[in-house]
Design a protein around this motif. Sequence first.
Motif: not given
Length: 157
Positions: A51, A54-55, A59, A71, A74, A132-134, A141
């Motif tokens: 995760a 993938k920064k 989105y 979300c 990911l 960490w999220h989208a 991300v």
Amino acid sequence: MTALNRVPSLMARAGTASALTLAAVGGTIVAPGLSADASAATMATKALRVAASKKGSPYQWGATGPRRFDCSGLTLYSFKKAGKKLPRTAAQQYNRTHHVSADHRKPGDLVFFHYGSSVYHVGIYAGKGKIWHAPRTGEVVKLEKLWTNHVWYGRVS
């Protein structure tokens, strides 16, 4: 300084960077033959690293990677790369996890945002109150501080 003289210095710096990277994602070093909990921790650590890698990825609703994510896309992608298959949506993922309290959350656990009994968003807990999220359309991300306590935690096993 010759190339051979630089090797130990480069290895020392690489080792330090690797240890810092592992510490930043709350990683642990696990030896073969340890319990299932250790195996789950390793899987969660791998998913967390995926995760984080993938920064900056954009989105996109319904996207499951490798370049764009929503979300749950990911989290699905991250755990798949770590060797665990998850269902597609945040609500389905919540139903497939072992639920844990905020006091027992660990890096690599899934964080589910809910309104009442409806789950509407998911991220991966990174430790120290961050995930960490989208997030949403127009965003990427990213690592972000939890902004609400209306969350549930789930551990993938």
